[in-house]
Enzyme design. Structure first.
Site, PDB file in Angstrom:
ATOM      1  N   GLY A  54     -55.326 -12.681 -19.244  1.00 19.06           N
ATOM      2  CA  GLY A  54     -54.400 -11.594 -19.526  1.00 19.06           C
ATOM      3  C   GLY A  54     -55.129 -10.274 -19.634  1.00 19.06           C
ATOM      4  N   CYS A  81     -60.364 -17.250 -19.488  1.00 18.31           N
ATOM      5  CA  CYS A  81     -60.557 -15.810 -19.676  1.00 18.31           C
ATOM      6  C   CYS A  81     -59.975 -15.383 -21.032  1.00 18.31           C
ATOM      7  CB  CYS A  81     -59.948 -15.038 -18.510  1.00 18.31           C
ATOM      8  SG  CYS A  81     -60.517 -13.334 -18.386  1.00 18.31           S
ATOM      9  N   TYR A  82     -58.878 -14.620 -21.069  1.00 19.90           N
ATOM     10  CA  TYR A  82     -58.274 -14.243 -22.339  1.00 19.90           C
ATOM     11  C   TYR A  82     -57.918 -15.479 -23.152  1.00 19.90           C
ATOM     12  CZ  TYR A  82     -55.292 -11.813 -25.706  1.00 19.90           C
ATOM     13  OH  TYR A  82     -54.755 -11.306 -26.868  1.00 19.90           O
ATOM     14  N   HIS A 176     -62.457 -17.876 -13.759  1.00 19.61           N
ATOM     15  CA  HIS A 176     -61.114 -18.336 -13.359  1.00 19.61           C
ATOM     16  C   HIS A 176     -61.210 -19.522 -12.397  1.00 19.61           C
ATOM     17  CE1 HIS A 176     -58.564 -15.071 -15.041  1.00 19.61           C
ATOM     18  NE2 HIS A 176     -59.708 -14.393 -14.985  1.00 19.61           N
ATOM     19  N   GLU A 178     -58.765 -21.239 -11.302  1.00 19.01           N
ATOM     20  CA  GLU A 178     -57.546 -21.364 -10.493  1.00 19.01           C
ATOM     21  C   GLU A 178     -57.635 -20.626  -9.161  1.00 19.01           C
ATOM     22  OE1 GLU A 178     -56.605 -17.888 -13.366  1.00 19.01           O
ATOM     23  OE2 GLU A 178     -57.954 -19.606 -13.212  1.00 19.01           O
ATOM     24  N   ASP A 234     -36.249 -22.157   3.263  1.00 22.41           N
ATOM     25  CA  ASP A 234     -35.732 -22.396   1.915  1.00 22.41           C
ATOM     26  C   ASP A 234     -34.254 -22.789   1.920  1.00 22.41           C
ATOM     27  OD1 ASP A 234     -38.271 -21.579   1.168  1.00 22.41           O
ATOM     28  OD2 ASP A 234     -37.655 -19.508   0.850  1.00 22.41           O
ATOM     29  N   LYS A 376     -43.605 -22.601  -2.145  1.00 20.06           N
ATOM     30  CA  LYS A 376     -43.256 -22.759  -0.735  1.00 20.06           C
ATOM     31  C   LYS A 376     -43.771 -24.073  -0.147  1.00 20.06           C
ATOM     32  CE  LYS A 376     -41.596 -20.091   1.721  1.00 20.06           C
ATOM     33  NZ  LYS A 376     -40.205 -19.884   2.222  1.00 20.06           N
TER      34      LYS A 376
END
Length: 520
Positions: A54, A81-82, A176, A178, A234, A376
């Site tokens: 964040g 992180c945060y 990070h 991710e 979609d 997606k």
């Protein structure tokens, strides 16, 4: 009931990527704001908890903190992180503004003794230390370990780059995992959700399909449902899913707004009406849409106009279906995120989506969005599980407002015709060359400017189109596709020669961020 991971969002731009990485491991997860109550955390009953990064500083007063129950449930916790900083501060450590900030690529030395990083590294350095290539983005550092914690990774700028309390299964990383720039990030998240949290592999599309069908049947009952079918991935998957659940109770309304791709209407009616046996009403409303778009140049206003017209068309069609109680839409998670309509309600609005934000009271229909929580690639997996063709499922995304947001400025019928033909040539050549499958989204954009050209012995003064092709895993970030020069030259030559009214073609080499994938 799925085993699930709870992700608490502290406002990071990467929070949705955390969710994507968890789901890639066939583990269900949900994102909630960091200020939820301790009772909510307990009721959620997670197998593990991840605290996101964040923009705030733990070193300042009145910045977000995790609910205290996060550390009292007895489940594994991973702070990123945060998330690592607030975990350290709340458990008795210290956080300060860093003397040396780190943004971008970094190397950290990893300790092998912790469960999370055991045998996970990129290489061994000359001193025999295990090294991880990671992505940092922080201005604060943890400067003192909380009781029970040990160092899990370090470097010169960040001595406490990762920390661990093995007894309580609490882990924190300043980097990070991710993002793809952290090369072993997927392995770290996989280790956390499976080995440390003990989650199985029960989140998969075949099972999700069965669950979604059951939910749709239970929610809809004997009511009729109408769905706005655009021909895109979609809405097509949503139509196939709902049709599998309730059959003839579904009526699809395919609206030709004058802003479709070349031969779109014929293809949609052929696939759904004739091949899948779905009831489809074809409405040609192109004149209405183009009339209401006259003089409208602002992209957000265009989206609102197109969205409003869709609602009006549906109101007319719904009036002819006596028992219609539901309007179904192919809304997916990135639509919700970019419209700031997610559960956190804290994201900036990047661009509004006509299918996000609820329905006007005058429509008198309830909203059915069976894909709202899916990314997606999950939608595509579901489409294949439903038996849709590979060509349809892996068709590039097409925005709800259609060519209306690929024509910059005011939309005119002549612009749409030029763009349709140029776009069709671009896509045809990508398919022939094999690059269509290598790109995630590709399209042409009409620029309402004219440039001087020369064709034969004559001067031309015609319009310009831009080509856009990107590669991405999740559409949250994207890289421009490095198409071969020879291919771009062939496409440009065909467009200029075959589309009278266009004399110049340019190629967009902007990534996301800073640009969005669509131009408007």
């Amino acid at each position: 009931m799925h085993q699930k991971i709870l992700i608490l969002d502290f406002g990071s731009q990467y929070t949705q990527l955390i969710a994507r990485r968890v789901r890639e491991n066939n583990v269900y997860c949900e994102i909630y704001p960091s200020d939820i109550s301790s009772q909510f955390v307990r009721d959620f009953a997670p197998a593990g908890i991840i605290l996101s990064g964040g923009p705030a500083s733990v070193a300042e007063d009145k910045t977000p903190r995790a609910p205290q129950s996060v550390f009292e449930l007895g489940v594994p916790v991973m702070g990123i992180c945060y998330g690592m900083q607030t975990m350290a501060a709340q458990l008795g450590g210290a956080v300060e503004n860093a003397r040396v900030r780190e943004f971008g690529y970094a190397e950290v030395q990893a300790q092998d003794q912790t469960t999370l990083l055991r045998d996970i590294h990129d290489r061994t350095d000359s001193a025999g230390k295990q090294v991880l290539d990671v992505w940092m983005s922080h201005g604060d550092n943890v400067t003192a370990l909380p009781p029970g914690f040990e160092v899990m990774a370090c470097n010169a700028a960040t001595p406490l780059a990762a920390i661990a309390d093995e007894k309580r299964k609490f882990y924190g990383m300043q980097f990070h995992p991710e993002v793809t720039h952290t090369l072993q990030g997927k392995a770290i998240i996989e280790r956390f959700v499976h080995e440390i949290c003990g989650a199985g592999h029960d989140w998969n599309m075949p099972d999700y399909m069965d669950e979604a069908i059951g939910r749709i049947r239970s929610e809809v009952g004997a009511d009729e449902v109408i769905l706005g079918l655009s021909g895109g991935v979609d809405s097509s998957v949503a139509a196939a899913l709902i049709h599998r659940a309730i059959g003839k109770q579904l009526t699809c309304v395919f609206v030709d707004n004058g802003l479709l791709r070349q031969n779109e209407a014929e293809q949609v009616m052929d696939i759904f009406g004739r091949n899948l046996g779905v009831k489809v009403i074809h409405v040609d409303a192109s004149a209405e849409f183009l009339k209401h778009l006259q003089g409208v140049a602002d992209p957000e206003t265009k989206r609102r106009v197109i969205g409003r017209e869709f609602v009006e068309v549906f109101q007319r069609e719904a009036a002819g279906i006596a028992n219609a109680k539901w309007l179904a839409q192919g809304t997916i998670y990135p639509d919700v995120i970019e419209s700031a309509g997610g559960k956190t309600k804290k994201a900036h609005t990047i661009k509004s989506h006509h299918n996000v934000g609820g329905l006007p009271d005058t429509l008198h229909l309830k909203l059915l969005e069976p894909l709202r929580e899916l990314f997606k690639d999950e939608v595509r997996e579901l489409g294949l599980a439903l038996g849709l063709s590979h060509e349809m499922v892996f068709r590039h995304p097409f925005p709800g407002p259609g060519l209306g947001v690929r024509i910059l400025g005011e939309v005119k019928r002549e612009y749409a015709e030029l763009l349709r033909r140029a776009d069709a040539i671009f896509i045809e050549e990508l398919r022939i060359s094999g690059w269509y499958e290598k790109t995630s989204q590709a399209f042409a954009v009409f620029l309402p400017v004219k440039s001087v050209g020369v064709m034969g012995d004559g001067r031309t003064y015609d319009y310009v189109v831009a080509l856009r092709a990107v590669q991405t895993e999740d559409f949250m970030t994207a890289h421009w596709a490095e198409l071969p020069y020879t291919l771009l030259a062939k496409i440009s030559n065909r467009i200029v020669n075959e589309v009278r009214g266009i004399n110049r073609v340019v190629y967009d080499i902007s990534g996301k961020p800073p640009a969005t994938i669509e131009w408007e």
